[in-house]
Design a protein around this motif. Structure first.
Motif, PDB file in Angstrom:
ATOM      1  N   ARG A  49     -72.068 -92.536  88.134  1.00  0.00           N
ATOM      2  CA  ARG A  49     -73.466 -92.959  87.919  1.00  0.00           C
ATOM      3  C   ARG A  49     -74.124 -93.020  86.519  1.00  0.00           C
ATOM      4  NH1 ARG A  49     -77.578 -89.528  89.969  1.00  0.00           N
ATOM      5  NH2 ARG A  49     -76.424 -87.766  89.543  1.00  0.00           N
ATOM      6  N   TYR A  50     -73.782 -92.071  85.596  1.00  0.00           N
ATOM      7  CA  TYR A  50     -74.310 -91.901  84.339  1.00  0.00           C
ATOM      8  C   TYR A  50     -73.742 -93.177  83.490  1.00  0.00           C
ATOM      9  CZ  TYR A  50     -75.031 -90.460  79.419  1.00  0.00           C
ATOM     10  OH  TYR A  50     -75.613 -90.221  78.054  1.00  0.00           O
ATOM     11  N   ARG A  51     -72.305 -93.624  83.624  1.00  0.00           N
ATOM     12  CA  ARG A  51     -71.961 -94.646  83.072  1.00  0.00           C
ATOM     13  C   ARG A  51     -72.530 -96.032  83.577  1.00  0.00           C
ATOM     14  NH1 ARG A  51     -65.530 -94.117  83.758  1.00  0.00           N
ATOM     15  NH2 ARG A  51     -65.546 -92.363  82.397  1.00  0.00           N
ATOM     16  N   GLU A  52     -72.886 -96.027  84.687  1.00  0.00           N
ATOM     17  CA  GLU A  52     -73.653 -97.334  84.933  1.00  0.00           C
ATOM     18  C   GLU A  52     -74.994 -97.298  84.390  1.00  0.00           C
ATOM     19  OE1 GLU A  52     -73.250-100.471  86.038  1.00  0.00           O
ATOM     20  OE2 GLU A  52     -71.594 -99.341  86.256  1.00  0.00           O
ATOM     21  N   ALA A  53     -75.540 -96.240  84.300  1.00  0.00           N
ATOM     22  CA  ALA A  53     -77.025 -96.198  83.810  1.00  0.00           C
ATOM     23  C   ALA A  53     -76.796 -96.602  82.092  1.00  0.00           C
ATOM     24  CB  ALA A  53     -77.692 -94.617  83.829  1.00  0.00           C
ATOM     25  N   LEU A  54     -75.800 -96.065  81.488  1.00  0.00           N
ATOM     26  CA  LEU A  54     -75.494 -96.464  80.078  1.00  0.00           C
ATOM     27  C   LEU A  54     -75.375 -97.766  79.820  1.00  0.00           C
ATOM     28  CD1 LEU A  54     -73.276 -93.536  78.853  1.00  0.00           C
ATOM     29  CD2 LEU A  54     -75.852 -94.037  78.043  1.00  0.00           C
ATOM     30  N   ARG A  55     -74.585 -98.576  80.754  1.00  0.00           N
ATOM     31  CA  ARG A  55     -74.155 -99.782  80.811  1.00  0.00           C
ATOM     32  C   ARG A  55     -75.288-100.772  80.950  1.00  0.00           C
ATOM     33  NH1 ARG A  55     -69.173-100.191  84.038  1.00  0.00           N
ATOM     34  NH2 ARG A  55     -68.054 -99.757  82.090  1.00  0.00           N
ATOM     35  N   GLU A  56     -76.173-100.576  81.905  1.00  0.00           N
ATOM     36  CA  GLU A  56     -77.488-101.111  82.416  1.00  0.00           C
ATOM     37  C   GLU A  56     -78.246-101.121  80.989  1.00  0.00           C
ATOM     38  OE1 GLU A  56     -79.914-100.060  85.839  1.00  0.00           O
ATOM     39  OE2 GLU A  56     -78.198-100.327  86.745  1.00  0.00           O
ATOM     40  N   TYR A  57     -78.501 -99.893  80.310  1.00  0.00           N
ATOM     41  CA  TYR A  57     -79.134 -99.727  79.211  1.00  0.00           C
ATOM     42  C   TYR A  57     -78.573-100.594  78.011  1.00  0.00           C
ATOM     43  CZ  TYR A  57     -81.182 -97.768  74.966  1.00  0.00           C
ATOM     44  OH  TYR A  57     -81.920 -97.516  73.945  1.00  0.00           O
ATOM     45  N   PHE A  58     -77.364-100.481  77.689  1.00  0.00           N
ATOM     46  CA  PHE A  58     -76.899-101.190  76.550  1.00  0.00           C
ATOM     47  C   PHE A  58     -76.831-102.771  76.716  1.00  0.00           C
ATOM     48  CE2 PHE A  58     -75.334 -96.955  75.461  1.00  0.00           C
ATOM     49  CZ  PHE A  58     -75.943 -96.805  74.212  1.00  0.00           C
ATOM     50  N   LEU A  59     -76.553-103.183  78.124  1.00  0.00           N
ATOM     51  CA  LEU A  59     -76.284-104.613  78.267  1.00  0.00           C
ATOM     52  C   LEU A  59     -77.130-105.576  77.516  1.00  0.00           C
ATOM     53  CD1 LEU A  59     -73.794-105.682  79.817  1.00  0.00           C
ATOM     54  CD2 LEU A  59     -74.933-105.937  81.924  1.00  0.00           C
ATOM     55  N   PRO A  60     -78.502-105.341  77.553  1.00  0.00           N
ATOM     56  CA  PRO A  60     -79.257-106.084  77.026  1.00  0.00           C
ATOM     57  C   PRO A  60     -79.298-106.349  75.540  1.00  0.00           C
ATOM     58  CG  PRO A  60     -80.472-104.829  78.312  1.00  0.00           C
ATOM     59  CD  PRO A  60     -79.126-104.361  78.330  1.00  0.00           C
ATOM     60  N   HIS A  61     -78.383-105.142  74.869  1.00  0.00           N
ATOM     61  CA  HIS A  61     -78.760-105.152  73.503  1.00  0.00           C
ATOM     62  C   HIS A  61     -76.950-105.523  73.162  1.00  0.00           C
ATOM     63  CE1 HIS A  61     -82.150-102.599  73.302  1.00  0.00           C
ATOM     64  NE2 HIS A  61     -81.726-101.900  74.403  1.00  0.00           N
ATOM     65  N   ARG A  62     -76.266-106.187  73.820  1.00  0.00           N
ATOM     66  CA  ARG A  62     -74.671-106.467  73.403  1.00  0.00           C
ATOM     67  C   ARG A  62     -74.380-106.966  72.085  1.00  0.00           C
ATOM     68  NH1 ARG A  62     -70.410-106.840  77.429  1.00  0.00           N
ATOM     69  NH2 ARG A  62     -68.678-107.535  75.982  1.00  0.00           N
ATOM     70  N   GLU A  63     -75.449-107.812  71.810  1.00  0.00           N
ATOM     71  CA  GLU A  63     -75.343-108.685  70.774  1.00  0.00           C
ATOM     72  C   GLU A  63     -75.338-107.863  69.292  1.00  0.00           C
ATOM     73  OE1 GLU A  63     -73.784-111.375  71.134  1.00  0.00           O
ATOM     74  OE2 GLU A  63     -73.659-110.982  73.361  1.00  0.00           O
ATOM     75  N   GLY A  64     -76.309-107.060  69.480  1.00  0.00           N
ATOM     76  CA  GLY A  64     -76.383-106.025  68.706  1.00  0.00           C
ATOM     77  C   GLY A  64     -75.709-105.039  68.148  1.00  0.00           C
ATOM     78  N   LEU A  65     -74.586-104.777  69.059  1.00  0.00           N
ATOM     79  CA  LEU A  65     -73.675-103.683  69.061  1.00  0.00           C
ATOM     80  C   LEU A  65     -72.503-104.441  67.971  1.00  0.00           C
ATOM     81  CD1 LEU A  65     -73.700-102.433  72.682  1.00  0.00           C
ATOM     82  CD2 LEU A  65     -74.563-101.156  70.982  1.00  0.00           C
ATOM     83  N   CYS A  66     -71.785-103.104  67.452  1.00  0.00           N
ATOM     84  CA  CYS A  66     -70.593-103.488  66.699  1.00  0.00           C
ATOM     85  C   CYS A  66     -69.820-104.089  67.549  1.00  0.00           C
ATOM     86  CB  CYS A  66     -70.417-102.629  65.777  1.00  0.00           C
ATOM     87  SG  CYS A  66     -69.372-101.102  66.794  1.00  0.00           S
ATOM     88  N   THR A  67     -68.418-104.681  66.842  1.00  0.00           N
ATOM     89  CA  THR A  67     -67.644-105.245  68.096  1.00  0.00           C
ATOM     90  C   THR A  67     -66.780-104.070  68.737  1.00  0.00           C
ATOM     91  OG1 THR A  67     -66.198-105.482  66.088  1.00  0.00           O
ATOM     92  CG2 THR A  67     -67.061-107.466  66.737  1.00  0.00           C
ATOM     93  N   ASP A  68     -66.590-103.022  68.119  1.00  0.00           N
ATOM     94  CA  ASP A  68     -65.722-101.836  68.746  1.00  0.00           C
ATOM     95  C   ASP A  68     -66.866-101.589  69.945  1.00  0.00           C
ATOM     96  OD1 ASP A  68     -63.689-101.248  67.304  1.00  0.00           O
ATOM     97  OD2 ASP A  68     -64.597-100.128  65.858  1.00  0.00           O
ATOM     98  N   CYS A  69     -68.280-101.518  69.790  1.00  0.00           N
ATOM     99  CA  CYS A  69     -69.003-101.116  70.671  1.00  0.00           C
ATOM    100  C   CYS A  69     -69.225-102.010  71.948  1.00  0.00           C
ATOM    101  CB  CYS A  69     -70.418-100.476  70.311  1.00  0.00           C
ATOM    102  SG  CYS A  69     -70.336 -98.738  69.508  1.00  0.00           S
ATOM    103  N   GLN A  70     -68.835-103.379  71.713  1.00  0.00           N
ATOM    104  CA  GLN A  70     -68.972-104.393  72.653  1.00  0.00           C
ATOM    105  C   GLN A  70     -67.860-104.026  73.480  1.00  0.00           C
ATOM    106  OE1 GLN A  70     -69.575-108.207  71.043  1.00  0.00           O
ATOM    107  NE2 GLN A  70     -71.339-107.487  70.012  1.00  0.00           N
ATOM    108  N   ARG A  71     -66.681-103.704  72.808  1.00  0.00           N
ATOM    109  CA  ARG A  71     -65.700-103.225  74.032  1.00  0.00           C
ATOM    110  C   ARG A  71     -65.907-101.871  74.595  1.00  0.00           C
ATOM    111  NH1 ARG A  71     -61.908 -99.623  72.640  1.00  0.00           N
ATOM    112  NH2 ARG A  71     -62.451 -99.684  70.323  1.00  0.00           N
ATOM    113  N   ARG A  72     -66.472-101.018  73.784  1.00  0.00           N
ATOM    114  CA  ARG A  72     -66.760 -99.754  74.490  1.00  0.00           C
ATOM    115  C   ARG A  72     -67.701 -99.951  75.732  1.00  0.00           C
ATOM    116  NH1 ARG A  72     -67.561 -97.521  68.674  1.00  0.00           N
ATOM    117  NH2 ARG A  72     -65.474 -96.574  68.364  1.00  0.00           N
ATOM    118  N   LEU A  73     -68.566-100.787  75.441  1.00  0.00           N
ATOM    119  CA  LEU A  73     -69.559-101.211  76.530  1.00  0.00           C
ATOM    120  C   LEU A  73     -68.739-101.701  77.925  1.00  0.00           C
ATOM    121  CD1 LEU A  73     -72.441-101.742  77.787  1.00  0.00           C
ATOM    122  CD2 LEU A  73     -72.323-103.978  76.633  1.00  0.00           C
TER     123      LEU A  73
END
Ligand code: HAM
Length: 424
Positions: free
Chosen positions: A176-200
């Protein structure tokens, strides 16, 4: 061409090892008071242990682990941490069959291919404790109390330290928590570093411990694990806070603290120094209730922490060494100054007798002038210089000079041991 040490792997020289030994001795005594006994596991393990234990998607395993095949092609790793090894040994030797909580501690080198900087090395040393076999939050509190006690014992001021604390829940809360994080970060995907895009995609929890400035900015309002705890995890955390309050131990709840290893469940914490800058974590730890099972053992909850010796030495380095440290780093008590070759045999005999009586003693083997030798004695921090000249020895005596007071006395050779023993 000169052969140099490998980048990030440092020599610890004699003037530093004394402080290391002092700190190690303090750690051993402190953890023994809490009931821990030492375990020594190999430095080399199967790479799979850490892939399964620490987690394939963690930086430690994914990017930083030294992995190599042996001559039979078996994939081995230099251990990047020791918790997985300790739990492996616990399972392999059936330590669970002994009943009660197994309390194990270790000291030793770990290896991570990180970018070396102040307080961060590729070969570094950890001291750590692991308590296996109880879910009781009182044990979490005891482990955190031990972390504080260690720092106190080494003379670090409480005000210079702070404890970051969080609960990341159990495997049931995680999706549930992972899903919430994914939902939160998804719109910011482009702003994340390449490592974090993979982490997403792989493990969005790991985005929370990215050091990148932009990723940290984006993560500022990310969902907090504390809001996704099941009833059991909530109660565990509340009980822990109650115990910490009862012990008078300060903490700061840090909703971003997830720690860079996948085995954690529920409690996670770090004890940090306000004087260390970016690499401020003196030690870190938490619960890992699923680790034993993940490694093929019986379900066994566990909690522990490990700290970096290098960082501890860095913060201690600025302080006056304690009395005990002073004893360890002080030089020989007696320094022998035989005048000529003929006196050497007698000098060796006296040295041997002093040492067997527990008096540290040394002499100069580099064959320098008497004046130079005396300088060396002073440099080494000797308290007494023993002059063994032909004249003195012919009378069966040596001349003892107290290098602190300058007072000189002639002492029969046979009485040198009791003479020096009688002096503080
Ligand atoms: P860790 O946070 O990866 O946790 O490492 C623990 C401590 O080791 C850090 O807080 C830091 O002081 C030190 N450390 C880590 N990497 C380096 C490095 N490259 N150079 C110098 N010091 C470093 C663990 O390793 C877990 N096994 C801790 C644990 C034990 N959790 C439960 N039990």
């Amino acid at each position: 061409m000169k052969v140099e040490a490998v980048r990030g792997m440092t020599d610890i020289l004699p003037e530093e090892t004394s402080l290391w030994q002092y700190v190690e001795a303090e750690i051993r005594e402190a953890v023994a008071l809490y009931g821990y006994r030492e375990i020594r596991t190999p430095i080399v393990e199967r790479a799979e242990l850490f892939a399964r234990g620490v987690g394939e998607t963690t930086d430690i395993v994914h990017k930083e682990m030294y992995v190599f095949p042996d001559k039979k092609g078996q994939l081995l790793a230099l251990r990047p941490e020791a918790t997985a090894s300790v739990v492996r040994a616990y399972i392999e030797h059936g330590l669970y069959a002994r009943g009660g909580v197994a309390k194990l501690y270790y000291l030793g080198p770990m290896f991570r291919y990180e970018k070396p900087q102040k307080g961060r090395k590729r070969q570094f040393h950890q001291y750590g404790v692991e308590a296996l076999g109880s879910l009781d939050p009182a044990l979490d509190a005891e482990v955190i109390d031990l972390a504080w006690y260690l720092m106190e014992r080494l003379g670090l001021r409480r005000e210079g330290l702070f404890l970051r604390l969080n609960s990341i829940g159990c495997p049931r809360d995680r999706p549930r928590y992972r899903e919430a994080l994914r939902e939160y970060f998804l719109p910011h995907r482009e702003g994340l570093c390449t490592d974090c895009q993979r982490r997403l995609d792989e493990n969005p929890l790991r985005i929370l411990d990215c050091n990148g400035h932009t990723c940290q900015e984006i993560a500022r309002d990310a969902p907090r694990s504390l809001d996704y705890l099941c009833e059991g995890c909530r109660a565990h955390f509340d009980e822990l806070l109650g115990y910490l309050d009862a012990l008078g131990l300060a903490y700061e709840k840090d909703p971003k603290l997830v720690r860079g290893l996948d085995y954690y469940t529920r409690t996670v914490f770090e004890l940090a120094s306000r004087d260390l800058g970016a690499q401020d974590a003196l030690l870190g730890g938490g619960r890992y209730d699923g680790l034993a099972e993940a490694l093929g053992g019986p379900p066994t909850p566990g909690v522990g922490f490990a700290g970096g010796m290098e960082r501890l030495i860095l913060v201690l380095g600025e302080r006056e060494p304690g009395e005990r440290c002073y004893r360890l780093i002080s030089g020989p008590r007696a320094y022998l100054l035989p005048v000529a070759e003929e006196e050497k045999a007698e000098a060796l005999k006296i040295l041997a007798a002093l040492r067997r009586a527990g008096i540290s003693a040394d002499m100069d083997y580099a064959g320098r002038s008497l004046r130079k030798r005396l300088q060396v004695a002073v440099q080494r921090g000797a308290r007494y210089a023993l002059f063994l000249g032909e004249e003195e020895l012919s009378r069966g005596e040596g001349k003892v000079r107290d290098l602190e007071t300058g007072v000189e006395e002639y002492v029969p050779v046979g009485e040198l041991v009791p003479y020096l023993q009688g002096r503080s």
